[in-house]
Design a protein around this motif. Sequence first.
Motif, PDB file in Angstrom:
ATOM      1  N   SER A  22      24.272 -39.727  28.124  1.00  0.00           N
ATOM      2  CA  SER A  22      23.793 -40.353  26.883  1.00  0.00           C
ATOM      3  C   SER A  22      23.034 -39.356  26.009  1.00  0.00           C
ATOM      4  N   LYS A  23      23.031 -39.664  24.726  1.00  0.00           N
ATOM      5  CA  LYS A  23      22.300 -38.832  23.767  1.00  0.00           C
ATOM      6  C   LYS A  23      20.804 -38.823  24.115  1.00  0.00           C
ATOM      7  N   GLU A  24      20.287 -39.970  24.558  1.00  0.00           N
ATOM      8  CA  GLU A  24      18.869 -40.063  24.919  1.00  0.00           C
ATOM      9  C   GLU A  24      18.557 -39.116  26.082  1.00  0.00           C
ATOM     10  N   ASP A  25      19.435 -39.102  27.079  1.00  0.00           N
ATOM     11  CA  ASP A  25      19.209 -38.209  28.220  1.00  0.00           C
ATOM     12  C   ASP A  25      19.299 -36.742  27.786  1.00  0.00           C
ATOM     13  N   LEU A  26      20.247 -36.440  26.918  1.00  0.00           N
ATOM     14  CA  LEU A  26      20.374 -35.042  26.456  1.00  0.00           C
ATOM     15  C   LEU A  26      19.126 -34.630  25.679  1.00  0.00           C
ATOM     16  N   GLU A  27      18.600 -35.553  24.911  1.00  0.00           N
ATOM     17  CA  GLU A  27      17.350 -35.260  24.186  1.00  0.00           C
ATOM     18  C   GLU A  27      16.203 -35.021  25.157  1.00  0.00           C
ATOM     19  N   GLN A  28      16.181 -35.809  26.225  1.00  0.00           N
ATOM     20  CA  GLN A  28      15.120 -35.625  27.233  1.00  0.00           C
ATOM     21  C   GLN A  28      15.220 -34.253  27.892  1.00  0.00           C
ATOM     22  N   LEU A  29      16.432 -33.794  28.106  1.00  0.00           N
ATOM     23  CA  LEU A  29      16.614 -32.476  28.734  1.00  0.00           C
ATOM     24  C   LEU A  29      16.082 -31.368  27.827  1.00  0.00           C
ATOM     25  N   VAL A  30      16.367 -31.478  26.546  1.00  0.00           N
ATOM     26  CA  VAL A  30      15.858 -30.463  25.618  1.00  0.00           C
ATOM     27  C   VAL A  30      14.339 -30.594  25.474  1.00  0.00           C
ATOM     28  N   PHE A  47      18.046 -24.701  21.093  1.00  0.00           N
ATOM     29  CA  PHE A  47      18.990 -25.327  22.028  1.00  0.00           C
ATOM     30  C   PHE A  47      20.135 -25.971  21.254  1.00  0.00           C
ATOM     31  N   VAL A  48      21.348 -25.616  21.613  1.00  0.00           N
ATOM     32  CA  VAL A  48      22.509 -26.261  20.988  1.00  0.00           C
ATOM     33  C   VAL A  48      23.117 -27.190  22.038  1.00  0.00           C
ATOM     34  N   VAL A  49      23.143 -28.473  21.724  1.00  0.00           N
ATOM     35  CA  VAL A  49      23.721 -29.465  22.639  1.00  0.00           C
ATOM     36  C   VAL A  49      25.174 -29.686  22.239  1.00  0.00           C
ATOM     37  N   ILE A  50      26.045 -29.578  23.203  1.00  0.00           N
ATOM     38  CA  ILE A  50      27.490 -29.713  22.928  1.00  0.00           C
ATOM     39  C   ILE A  50      28.004 -30.944  23.671  1.00  0.00           C
ATOM     40  N   THR A  51      28.634 -31.829  22.921  1.00  0.00           N
ATOM     41  CA  THR A  51      29.234 -33.022  23.549  1.00  0.00           C
ATOM     42  C   THR A  51      30.732 -33.110  23.258  1.00  0.00           C
ATOM     43  N   ALA A  77      23.461 -24.968  25.274  1.00  0.00           N
ATOM     44  CA  ALA A  77      23.405 -23.509  25.145  1.00  0.00           C
ATOM     45  C   ALA A  77      21.973 -23.146  24.788  1.00  0.00           C
ATOM     46  N   VAL A  78      21.392 -22.248  25.588  1.00  0.00           N
ATOM     47  CA  VAL A  78      20.005 -21.821  25.371  1.00  0.00           C
ATOM     48  C   VAL A  78      20.023 -20.457  24.693  1.00  0.00           C
ATOM     49  N   PHE A  79      19.485 -20.424  23.501  1.00  0.00           N
ATOM     50  CA  PHE A  79      19.359 -19.179  22.739  1.00  0.00           C
ATOM     51  C   PHE A  79      17.883 -18.871  22.567  1.00  0.00           C
ATOM     52  N   CYS A  80      17.575 -17.585  22.399  1.00  0.00           N
ATOM     53  CA  CYS A  80      16.201 -17.200  22.077  1.00  0.00           C
ATOM     54  C   CYS A  80      16.221 -16.140  20.989  1.00  0.00           C
ATOM     55  N   GLY A  81      15.174 -16.168  20.181  1.00  0.00           N
ATOM     56  CA  GLY A  81      14.968 -15.079  19.235  1.00  0.00           C
ATOM     57  C   GLY A  81      14.737 -13.792  20.008  1.00  0.00           C
ATOM     58  N   ASP A  82      14.908 -12.660  19.348  1.00  0.00           N
ATOM     59  CA  ASP A  82      14.851 -11.362  20.020  1.00  0.00           C
ATOM     60  C   ASP A  82      13.401 -10.923  20.223  1.00  0.00           C
ATOM     61  N   THR A  83      12.725 -11.569  21.162  1.00  0.00           N
ATOM     62  CA  THR A  83      11.319 -11.273  21.436  1.00  0.00           C
ATOM     63  C   THR A  83      11.218 -10.458  22.732  1.00  0.00           C
ATOM     64  N   LYS A  84      10.049  -9.929  23.001  1.00  0.00           N
ATOM     65  CA  LYS A  84       9.869  -9.083  24.197  1.00  0.00           C
ATOM     66  C   LYS A  84      10.272  -9.825  25.473  1.00  0.00           C
TER      67      LYS A  84
END
Length: 166
Positions: A22-30, A47-51, A77-84
């Motif tokens: 569910s969308k609610e569960d995906l939101e909880q994960l993020v 975070f990019v959620v793909i369904t 998909a977990v992305f991060c800015g280019d930080t240390k």
Amino acid sequence: MKILELLKSRKSVRAYQDKTVSKEDLEQLVDAARLAATARNVQPWEFVVITEAKTLKELAALAENGRFLSEAKAGIAVFCGDTKYYLEDGCAATENILVAAATLGIGSCWVAGDKKPYVTEVAGLLGVPAQYKLVSLVALGYEKDDNPSDRAPKRPLKEVLHWEKF
Ligand SMILES: Cc1cc2nc3c(=O)[nH]c(=O)nc-3n(C[C@H](O)[C@H](O)[C@H](O)COP(=O)(O)O)c2cc1C
């Protein structure tokens, strides 16, 4: 379930039932992911959620060790800015997703992102600006068959624990 019991039962799940997450569960994960520990509280993550099945199949085609993404019901998909400490931060967030998914009874598997040859293609596919780094992909879905013999063997506590000195 208590968190320690949950950690003892969590495992990677690579085969899924035909049941939507569910969308609610995906939101909880993020939501769980964004609460992770992060160096200097920089919180560099996105975070990019793909369904969509089509996108999941395209990701599966790119990730040579993540072909099962094509059967997953969702992905993050977990992305991060280019930080240390982008990698540590992104990994902490990813682990939170795995643990939160287990809490909700949702199976998950971490698929490598960072250092993989497909980082640029995945970012392009998901419309992520070039300055962000792919840390991980998480495949999600309800487990198809719980086969205890599939569990990855773990090194025993007494082998890895060193009191005071190695
Ligand atoms: C950084 C990292 C990258 C991983 N990449 C993959 C991957 O590309 N494909 C895959 O099937 N599993 C991947 N895994 C999952 C591991 O294979 C799995 O966690 C390990 O075998 C232990 O099994 P468990 O999660 O069931 O305890 C990855 C895990 C981590 C932490």
